[in-house]
Design an enzyme around this catalytic site. Structure first.
Site, PDB file in Angstrom:
ATOM      1  N   ASP A  98       0.878  -1.160   0.091  1.00  0.00           N
ATOM      2  CA  ASP A  98       0.004  -0.056   0.270  1.00  0.00           C
ATOM      3  C   ASP A  98       0.991   1.336   0.107  1.00  0.00           C
ATOM      4  OD1 ASP A  98      -2.368   1.496   0.581  1.00  0.00           O
ATOM      5  OD2 ASP A  98      -3.094  -0.273   1.213  1.00  0.00           O
ATOM      6  N   ASP A 201      -3.135   4.564  -2.298  1.00  0.00           N
ATOM      7  CA  ASP A 201      -4.064   5.361  -1.513  1.00  0.00           C
ATOM      8  C   ASP A 201      -4.744   6.610  -2.113  1.00  0.00           C
ATOM      9  OD1 ASP A 201      -5.840   4.924   1.056  1.00  0.00           O
ATOM     10  OD2 ASP A 201      -4.909   6.730   1.551  1.00  0.00           O
ATOM     11  N   GLU A 258      -6.169   4.134  -6.101  1.00  0.00           N
ATOM     12  CA  GLU A 258      -7.604   4.217  -5.333  1.00  0.00           C
ATOM     13  C   GLU A 258      -7.985   5.450  -5.643  1.00  0.00           C
ATOM     14  OE1 GLU A 258      -9.833   4.049  -1.004  1.00  0.00           O
ATOM     15  OE2 GLU A 258      -8.273   5.165  -1.581  1.00  0.00           O
ATOM     16  N   HIS A 334     -11.134  -3.157   2.668  1.00  0.00           N
ATOM     17  CA  HIS A 334     -11.059  -3.021   4.438  1.00  0.00           C
ATOM     18  C   HIS A 334     -12.061  -1.695   4.702  1.00  0.00           C
ATOM     19  CE1 HIS A 334      -8.361  -0.638   2.219  1.00  0.00           C
ATOM     20  NE2 HIS A 334      -8.554   0.168   3.561  1.00  0.00           N
ATOM     21  N   ASP A 335     -12.590  -0.955   3.624  1.00  0.00           N
ATOM     22  CA  ASP A 335     -13.443   0.232   4.144  1.00  0.00           C
ATOM     23  C   ASP A 335     -14.797  -0.185   3.769  1.00  0.00           C
ATOM     24  OD1 ASP A 335     -11.070   1.809   4.472  1.00  0.00           O
ATOM     25  OD2 ASP A 335     -11.051   2.593   2.423  1.00  0.00           O
TER      26      ASP A 335
END
Ligand code: TEU
Ligand code: CA
Length: 563
Positions: A98, A201, A258, A334-335
């Site tokens: 990430d 991210d 993302e 995970h969100d």
């Protein structure tokens, strides 16, 4: 079309904090992941995406990084990381890291040297976004994604700094070439370790609009919706092209941006086949259809996504990117809430069958599929009933803002919305077996295990040849074997656009065609589809077919036809 290795690969996402604890402190870690690599290999995935494992005060699940080149001691050390990478590679698994560089942690050295400084020659001041107060207030009306203003005042220097997320996550100033080069150097340093790529991210937010204008404000909202005017900012493509030249083009990586706020038009720039920027993006549209449009409540609701909207959206992404850019395919991460609870039906009677149906619908589309840990065994939302059970700052802050400060909702309503949408649903520990703490840890985990672990766990799934796990395993195997799953052209079955119960699409290449038919309801429905003679039933989620034109609750069938 020339095929690139990541185009027929499948990614398995590991949220390290909740995957496997190896040293009995209730928190997952790198040794825990190493111990479970064979499981991921058994599933058949090619790549592991690791959520952040860097040194971090962990205000936001590690998305607040204090040192980009060190490992969070809670997860282990650099030797553990190198062992993970080496062991994964020996097993033929790749590791995607990430990259969180829209912001750092306020504990990062750069920010510590930046805050409080009035020294004109201090180069770190310009690493972040500092502005003077306007009429004694914040420089503009932007709200943080985690509630409250996006600006925090620094007494010592008399200026505000920008943080689109928590105040402990100051935004880096990408307009400063030195910031960009520091980031690119750090990425190349990780390349030296032998990693296989980056998931980036909120990369769509790095280039802020000139002069930082006010953002549109919804009725009842305390602050402006900054995301809308920041996403896909003026220099984002220029900065990503620079990153591509200085870093990405030198490595045979998988890269995924993302990109909150991305449209298909923008995606064609980020993820263009010319490989000048990234390989693919995570779009947000299909996971926002059940939120509120133009209200201060944002994502907080408990409405179900309608099949009409979901299909229209996914089909649009399939069509618009076809031949021009590459899709990523995901139901959860995970969100997001758990896949089967959100889009399927997690009642015991339908959990497995609907989890398989959703898996098939996603995995037969064009793009690179992502499986979020636990999805492959049909893990569900946890349905907390009290705000004190939550750990995620987004959920906790939203509750306080919407219920206690703005009085937009009664507490019971917000508790229902959180149960449907909180990020903690995805973050409860991985359910490995039916023993205490689900085999995740010997001690009480940092976030409770879902009480349904006795019924839903990896051990039982591996012992049941009809489990959701083996269905996913088969989908992955089919993708690896059948080129049409990677390269076939997507089309909705004629007339399917307005069908409220069944999702039906085809994939076509020169040699073959695929037909996917999925019942999204808990009812038996009848449909006449033209299944060509000599078609082979590739996969289904019921044992048999009783009537050709009848689909049982959440039934999915996939036919392959050789031309
Ligand atoms: O998420 C970006 C993002 O857009 C989130 O604000 C998202 O909208 C929200 O979590 C959904 O409710 C990324 C990470 O995936 C997330 O975990 C981080 O908290 C966030 O960036 C900040 O780094
Ligand atoms: Ca641990």
């Amino acid at each position: 079309m020339t095929k690139l290795w990541w185009q027929n690969a499948v990614v398995y996402q590991v949220y390290p904090k909740s995957f496997q604890d190896s040293n009995d402190d209730g928190i997952g870690d790198l040794r825990g992941i190493i111990n479970r690599l064979d499981y991921i290999k058994e599933l058949g995935a090619d790549i592991i995406w690791l959520n952040p494992i860097y040194k971090s005060p962990d205000i936001d699940g590690g998305y607040d990084i204090a040192d980009y080149q060190n490992i969070n001691p809670t997860f282990g050390n650099m030797d553990d990381f190198e062992c993970l990478l080496k062991t994964a590679h020996q097993k033929g698994l790749k590791i995607m890291m990430d990259l969180v560089v829209n912001h750092s942690s306020s504990d990062h050295e750069w920010f510590k040297k930046s805050i409080g400084s009035t020294d004109k020659n201090n180069k770190y001041r310009d690493y972040y976004v500092w502005r003077d107060p306007v009429d004694g207030h914040e420089p503009n009306n932007w709200g943080s994604f985690f509630s409250g203003p996006a600006w925090t005042f620094d007494e010592k220097s008399g200026q505000y700094y920008l943080h689109l997320f928590a105040k402990e996550q100051p935004d880096l100033n990408w307009d400063n070439p030195e910031v960009r080069n520091s980031i690119f150097d750090m990425m190349n340093w990780w390349a030296g370790k032998g990693i296989d790529g980056f998931r980036m991210d909120v990369i769509s937010l790095i280039s802020k609009p000139k002069d930082l204008p006010d953002a549109p404000k919804e009725e009842g909202a305390a602050y402006g919706n900054a995301g809308e005017i920041i996403a896909n900012g003026p220099h984002v493509h220029e900065y990503l092209k620079e990153m591509n030249q200085k870093v990405l083009s030198k490595h045979d990586w998988i890269t995924v941006g993302e990109t909150a706020g991305v449209t298909t038009e923008e995606a064609k720039r980020y993820a263009n086949m010319d490989e000048s920027e990234l390989n693919m993006v995570f779009q947000f549209e299909h996971v926002s259809l059940d939120g509120n449009k133009n209200t201060a409540l944002g994502k907080w609701s408990d409405t179900k996504t309608s099949l009409i909207d979901l299909r229209a959206n996914l089909a649009k992404w399939q069509k618009n990117l076809s031949g021009k850019a590459w899709n990523s395919l995901y139901w959860s991460n995970h969100d997001q809430p758990r896949t089967v609870s959100r889009f399927g039906n997690d009642a015991p009677k339908y959990r497995k069958v609907s989890a398989k149906m959703l898996a098939a619908v996603l995995h037969f589309m064009q793009g690179t599929p992502y499986i979020y840990q636990g999805e492959e065994i049909g893990m569900t939302n946890i349905y907390f009933t009290d705000i004190n059970q939550y750990r995620d700052l987004e959920s906790i802050n939203a509750y306080h803002e919407l219920v206690e400060q703005e009085h937009l909702l009664p507490s019971e309503t917000m508790i229902k919305y959180l149960a449907a949408h909180s990020r903690d649903n995805a973050r409860t520990p991985m359910q490995w077996n039916g023993t205490e703490n689900a085999g995740f840890s010997k001690v009480t985990p940092w976030l409770p295990v879902n009480p349904n672990y006795k019924l839903i766990n990896v051990k039982d799934a591996l012992n049941d040849k009809n489990s959701v796990f083996y269905f996913y395993q088969k989908l992955i195997k089919l993708r690896h074997e059948l080129p049409i799953i990677t390269d076939g052209v997507f089309n909705l079955v004629e007339g399917n656009e307005s069908d409220q119960e069944v999702f039906a699409y085809t994939r076509q290449n020169e040699e073959e065609s695929l037909l996917v038919i999925a019942n999204f309801t808990d009812k038996v429905v009848e449909r006449e589809y033209r299944v060509l003679d000599n078609s082979k039933l590739l996969i289904q989620n019921y044992k048999d077919i009783v009537k050709n034109n009848e689909l049982r609750p959440y039934e999915v069938r996939v036919y392959l036809y050789e031309k």
